[in-house]
Enzyme design. Structure first.
Site, PDB file in Angstrom:
ATOM      1  N   GLU A 112       6.867  -9.383  -0.123  1.00  0.00           N
ATOM      2  CA  GLU A 112       5.606  -9.284  -0.637  1.00  0.00           C
ATOM      3  C   GLU A 112       5.603  -9.964  -2.032  1.00  0.00           C
ATOM      4  OE1 GLU A 112       2.458  -9.694  -0.930  1.00  0.00           O
ATOM      5  OE2 GLU A 112       1.447  -8.157   0.082  1.00  0.00           O
TER       6      GLU A 112
ATOM      7  N   HIS B 130       2.696  -6.399   8.036  1.00  0.00           N
ATOM      8  CA  HIS B 130       3.383  -4.966   8.667  1.00  0.00           C
ATOM      9  C   HIS B 130       2.213  -3.867   8.870  1.00  0.00           C
ATOM     10  CE1 HIS B 130       2.050  -3.393   4.678  1.00  0.00           C
ATOM     11  NE2 HIS B 130       2.436  -4.471   4.156  1.00  0.00           N
TER      12      HIS B 130
END
Length: 194
Positions: free
Chosen positions: A81, A8
């Site tokens: 994550e 990201h």
């Protein structure tokens, strides 16, 4: 088939070196610009599907690519994550001082690796040919590389790491490519990635 793992764009917590984990921190202005530049550099490349983490920083990065390429997008918590538990929100120094062996409620690196390898194996079976984008997080990219016997490199925001799958066997072809960030213009190609 090829799987392009995309980290990201930047968040304020990246800038402040704070542990994000599952905390849903949005892209900052730099991160939105990085995602836009990456998306523009990928606009002429055909993708079969884009899979993203359900956390907004990865989802918005994937959506920029989807909007630019016209590729369908799906979100999944499998691409989140690593969960850092009580350490989330702390800066890296404080995390290391308070939890030198990791927060007791955190997901372990081996748990992340198992989650990520299961996902990658599933999508390789689902898409035996073509090219897939996986918009996710640095820890997920590193877990995939560890699973494939690679070292733990630095993974830059909006970098592309490419995996090739032939006859069910995964290999790494590119790690941490960022030509779109090094380009002076948005029409710079993704040389070295395809």
């Amino acid at each position: 088939m090829d799987i392009w793992l995309v980290r990201h764009g930047e968040t304020d917590w990246n800038l402040n070196r704070r542990v994000q984990g599952w905390t849903d921190i949005p892209l900052n202005q730099t991160g939105r610009d990085q995602a836009r530049r990456l998306a523009a550099s990928l606009s002429g490349i055909p993708f079969q599907h884009i899979y993203t983490s359900d956390l907004s920083r990865a989802r918005d990065t994937g959506k920029a690519i989807a909007d630019s390429t016209g590729t369908p997008l799906s979100t999944t918590p499998q691409l989140r994550e690593q969960y850092f538990g009580q350490a989330e929100g702390l800066n890296r120094q404080d995390k290391d001082r308070r939890f030198p062996n990791g927060a007791p409620d955190a997901e372990t690196p081996s748990m992340v690796e198992a989650r990520v390898s299961e996902f990658l194996t599933e999508i390789a079976a689902k898409h035996p040919t073509g090219r897939i984008v996986v918009a996710t997080h640095g820890g997920v990219v590193r877990a995939a590389l560890r699973w494939l016997g690679q070292p733990d490199p630095v993974i830059h925001n909006t970098s592309v790491t490419c995996l090739r799958v032939e006859n069910g066997v995964f290999s790494v072809s590119v790690v941490n490519a960022i030509p779109h960030l090094q380009a002076r213009t948005d029409d710079e190609s993704t040389a070295g990635i395809s």
